[in-house]
Each structure stands twice: as C-alpha cells, then as structure tokens.
Design a protein around this motif. Structure first.
Motif, mmCIF file in Angstrom:
data_model
loop_
_atom_site.group_PDB
_atom_site.id
_atom_site.type_symbol
_atom_site.label_atom_id
_atom_site.label_comp_id
_atom_site.label_asym_id
_atom_site.label_seq_id
_atom_site.Cartn_x
_atom_site.Cartn_y
_atom_site.Cartn_z
ATOM 1 N N SER A 53 0.849 -1.197 0.000
ATOM 2 C CA SER A 53 0.000 0.000 0.000
ATOM 3 C C SER A 53 0.884 1.246 0.000
ATOM 4 C CB SER A 53 -0.917 -0.009 1.225
ATOM 5 O OG SER A 53 -1.770 -1.122 1.233
ATOM 6 N N PRO A 54 1.225 1.779 -1.190
ATOM 7 C CA PRO A 54 2.112 2.946 -1.245
ATOM 8 C C PRO A 54 1.409 4.278 -0.996
ATOM 9 C CG PRO A 54 2.180 1.619 -3.278
ATOM 10 C CD PRO A 54 0.956 1.248 -2.521
ATOM 11 N N SER A 55 0.062 4.277 -0.956
ATOM 12 C CA SER A 55 -0.693 5.528 -0.854
ATOM 13 C C SER A 55 -1.594 5.484 0.376
ATOM 14 C CB SER A 55 -1.510 5.742 -2.137
ATOM 15 O OG SER A 55 -0.693 5.738 -3.283
ATOM 16 N N TYR A 56 -2.909 5.509 0.140
ATOM 17 C CA TYR A 56 -3.860 5.429 1.242
ATOM 18 C C TYR A 56 -4.007 3.980 1.732
ATOM 19 C CZ TYR A 56 -5.643 10.243 0.823
ATOM 20 O OH TYR A 56 -5.793 11.601 0.839
ATOM 21 N N PHE A 57 -4.493 3.859 2.964
ATOM 22 C CA PHE A 57 -4.667 2.533 3.545
ATOM 23 C C PHE A 57 -5.857 1.814 2.911
ATOM 24 C CE2 PHE A 57 -7.968 4.644 5.934
ATOM 25 C CZ PHE A 57 -8.869 3.650 6.251
ATOM 26 N N ARG A 90 -5.326 8.582 6.947
ATOM 27 C CA ARG A 90 -5.482 8.145 5.557
ATOM 28 C C ARG A 90 -4.324 7.273 5.043
ATOM 29 N NH1 ARG A 90 -8.703 11.408 2.074
ATOM 30 N NH2 ARG A 90 -10.552 12.076 3.210
ATOM 31 N N TYR A 91 -3.097 7.702 5.340
ATOM 32 C CA TYR A 91 -1.939 7.042 4.732
ATOM 33 C C TYR A 91 -1.746 5.628 5.261
ATOM 34 C CZ TYR A 91 -0.628 11.744 3.226
ATOM 35 O OH TYR A 91 -0.625 12.992 2.665
ATOM 36 N N TYR A 121 -3.855 8.989 -2.464
ATOM 37 C CA TYR A 121 -2.835 10.039 -2.500
ATOM 38 C C TYR A 121 -1.638 9.583 -1.680
ATOM 39 C CZ TYR A 121 -0.339 14.384 -1.773
ATOM 40 O OH TYR A 121 0.654 15.334 -1.736
ATOM 41 N N GLY A 122 -0.474 10.082 -2.033
ATOM 42 C CA GLY A 122 0.711 9.848 -1.223
ATOM 43 C C GLY A 122 1.969 9.457 -1.964
ATOM 44 N N THR A 123 1.844 8.958 -3.211
ATOM 45 C CA THR A 123 3.065 8.504 -3.889
ATOM 46 C C THR A 123 3.993 9.656 -4.261
ATOM 47 O OG1 THR A 123 1.884 8.447 -6.002
ATOM 48 C CG2 THR A 123 2.115 6.358 -4.816
#
Length: 367
Positions: A53-57, A90-91, A121-123
């Motif tokens: 999971s590179p972004s949201y959980f 979120r992450y 989101y997050g990458t």
C-alpha cells in the motif's frame, strides 16, 4: 558548448551545457530524455506476488480477499510488512514505512510481481526517497492505477515496464470480471491487442511511441522530477481522471502543452473521465481536449475503458505501442514479446456497478 550524456537506468538524458560571462557552467533545462524499457519476466503458477500500500490505507478485509483471488489464480500472495497501518487518518503508514514495503518487494528475489492495494494520495511523497538505479536493479511487474501513476512514471524513467491496471480495492470483489482476468493474463504473458469501436471525438491516424501517463492530476505535478516520463521523446500519452472539474482538467492539459509535452507526443489515448464536470459547453472532456490538438497533427483515440470506471482494462506503461485510429474503429497493439490475446472492447460488459460513494472513497476524493 559541449553535450553530456547521462545514463539513468535504461534512460538516456542529454544535457547541454554552456559557459556564461563569468565562465560558469549553465545547464539548460528541459532537454530530451530517451526512454527504453525492459519487460519484466512473465509469471508462472506458484510465483509469489506482493501486496503493498504505497498511498492510502486499505481495509485488511479487502487485502485478504485479494489474497484469496491470487491463490485461486495459482499464485502465492505475500502481504507487505506494513500493510494495514493507518497514519494521519489516511496514509498506509509513514513515508518511510511505505518506501520500506516497496523496497522489500523489489529486492526480495522470491517475489515476482507487485500489486498495489489502493491509490488515493501519497506517492508524490516517495519520489525523492527512491533512486532510479534501485528501481531498475530487479525488474518485476508493478500493477496499479490512479495515484500509482507516480510509480509508473518512476519505473518508466528507470527503464522498467509496468501495468496500469486494477488493484486490491477492486480485485477483492472476486476477480472474475474481464478487468481482473485480463490483468492476470498479462502477468502470465498473454498480451492484449485491443480493438475499439469508433468514437465521435477520434482523430484518425497511425502512430508508434512509448506509452506514458495515467491519472492526469497525479502525473502532471511530477513534471521535471525523476518520475516525469512525459520528458521522453516519441510518446503515446494516456490520460484518465475521476470527479474533477472540466476547468481543472483543462488546466492540467495546458500545463502539459506549455511544457512541450504535446509536441513530444506521437498520439494520445483518452480513457475514462468518470463523474467529471460539465461546466463548459464542449459537450464532453474529450471534445475539450481535442480542441487543443489541431496544430499537432497526431491521432487521438477516445473511449478506452481504463481508469476509474466499472471497466479498467490493463495497459503496459513504458512499452512501445502502436495505435491505429480509423473511421470505423481503432486498435492498440503492444509491441512486446508474449502470446497475443485479441480483445474486442465492445464485447466487454461491466460487472455490477460500484456505488458512487465507494468509488470516490477509493479514488481518495471523498472521506
């Protein structure tokens, strides 16, 4: 003036340098990047696939259901060490934890492919945490879409093909729909050749290039970073989006235009624009974007079912691809090794539609 050639993974960046009046070297920006990508090895029965999971959980229930789907396909799922964590609401973990899971999957020789659990989101936070050299060291398939477009850009710049395709949030529904099974087939070496019906906004023509792009609001902010695959030459640009206004999509497209990306394109594929705005009178997002392409004399292929819709067919990012747009339809052909699988897109029907609110949550658009 002299020219320096910088090798990054399988990519070549050509930099021009000159001297100013103070005899200092000045590097001119926005020079060409030549991209040639390696195809990772196809999988076989029994191979291990990492779920990260590179972004949201993602709820662990979804991850476990996806693991069951992978087992039914004959693979052995392995869940990343930090999957299941929630940070800041979120992450899927801290930046360090998400990078650690990606490195773990890349560097473990027993793992043959990586499927991302979710976008959101997050990458973008991971771009400067990874080197192109380490991404190129152990080529293996990475699968995902939406916010995972950043990782596709990084891998393409590193010289490794990847798959824009469905993730755990959707695979957990059973994995029996064409979106899922075509992704499975691609991992096993059956490469789709897509036949699409005509679309009123198509621009006819034939083009060859390297496939780049993805979710436009994800990859445009990556311009001029090491995740910017649009810096390459001879591009086939793929674009999709979900629940964005027309004016924001227009803004992103103009940023591409002003950065010279459209001038480097040999053709453009437009995917799904799911629940996007209609505040202008173009009639569609496709018509709006088409209005910018008159001066470029390149083919435009509209209506590919890829992105956040109920059908999300896999695409090989970083692959050499040929698009042929005709008055009676269009084809997309990946020029890579593998058994060819003819796919008539018009024959594919969507499974039970995902509720709108659930779709927006998975895209990271709603709470």
């Amino acid at each position: 003036m002299y020219v320096a050639v910088l090798m990054i993974g399988c990519s070549t960046c050509i930099l021009s340098s000159c001297k100013d009046d103070d005899d200092k070297e000045v590097i001119e920006p926005k020079k060409e990047v030549s991209i040639t990508c390696t195809r990772p090895q196809y999988l076989k029965a029994g191979d291990k696939i990492a779920l990260i999971s590179p972004s949201y959980f993602t709820p662990m229930e979804n991850v476990e259901k996806t693991a069951d789907v992978l087992r039914s396909w004959g693979f052995e799922p392995v869940i990343g060490p930090n999957v299941g964590k929630v940070v800041d609401g979120r992450y899927a973990g801290t930046i360090a934890e998400r990078v650690s899971d990606l490195r773990w999957a890349l560097n473990n020789p027993e793992i043959k492919a990586i499927i991302c659990n979710r976008g959101g989101y997050g990458t973008i936070q991971l771009i400067d945490q990874l080197s192109l050299k380490e991404l190129a060291a152990n080529p293996k398939w990475l699968v995902g879409f939406s916010d995972i477009s950043t990782l596709h850009g990084l891998l393409t710049r590193a010289g490794v093909m990847s798959i824009h395709g469905t993730m755990s949030s959707f695979l957990a529904k059973g994995g029996e729909d064409m979106t899922s099974t075509l992704m499975r087939d691609l991992l096993l070496g059956r490469v789709p050749r897509y036949e699409l019906p005509a679309h009123e906004q198509n621009i006819t023509g034939r083009a060859h290039g390297v496939l780049v792009g993805g979710n436009i609001c994800t990859f445009v902010p990556n311009l001029n970073t090491q995740a910017d695959a649009t810096a390459g030459r001879d591009l086939i640009l793929f674009i999709e989006e979900v629940e964005e206004s027309m004016h924001n999509i227009d803004r992103q497209f103009n940023i591409l235009r002003m950065n010279g990306v459209l001038s480097r394109c040999k053709g453009i594929i437009l995917g799904e624009f799911t629940e996007c705005g209609s505040e202008f009178t173009y009639g569609s997002v496709e018509a709006m974007l088409r209005s910018y392409l008159k001066e470029y004399n390149i083919p435009l292929l509209c209506g590919f079912p890829g992105g956040h819709g109920d059908i999300n067919l896999p695409l090989v990012m970083g692959a050499p691809v040929t698009i042929d747009v005709r008055n009676d339809g269009a084809t997309i052909n990946f020029n890579i090794d593998g058994e060819k699988e003819e796919v008539n897109v018009a024959d594919i029907t969507a499974p039970v539609q995902m509720p709108f609110a659930q779709r927006m949550k998975l895209a990271g658009k709603w709470d």
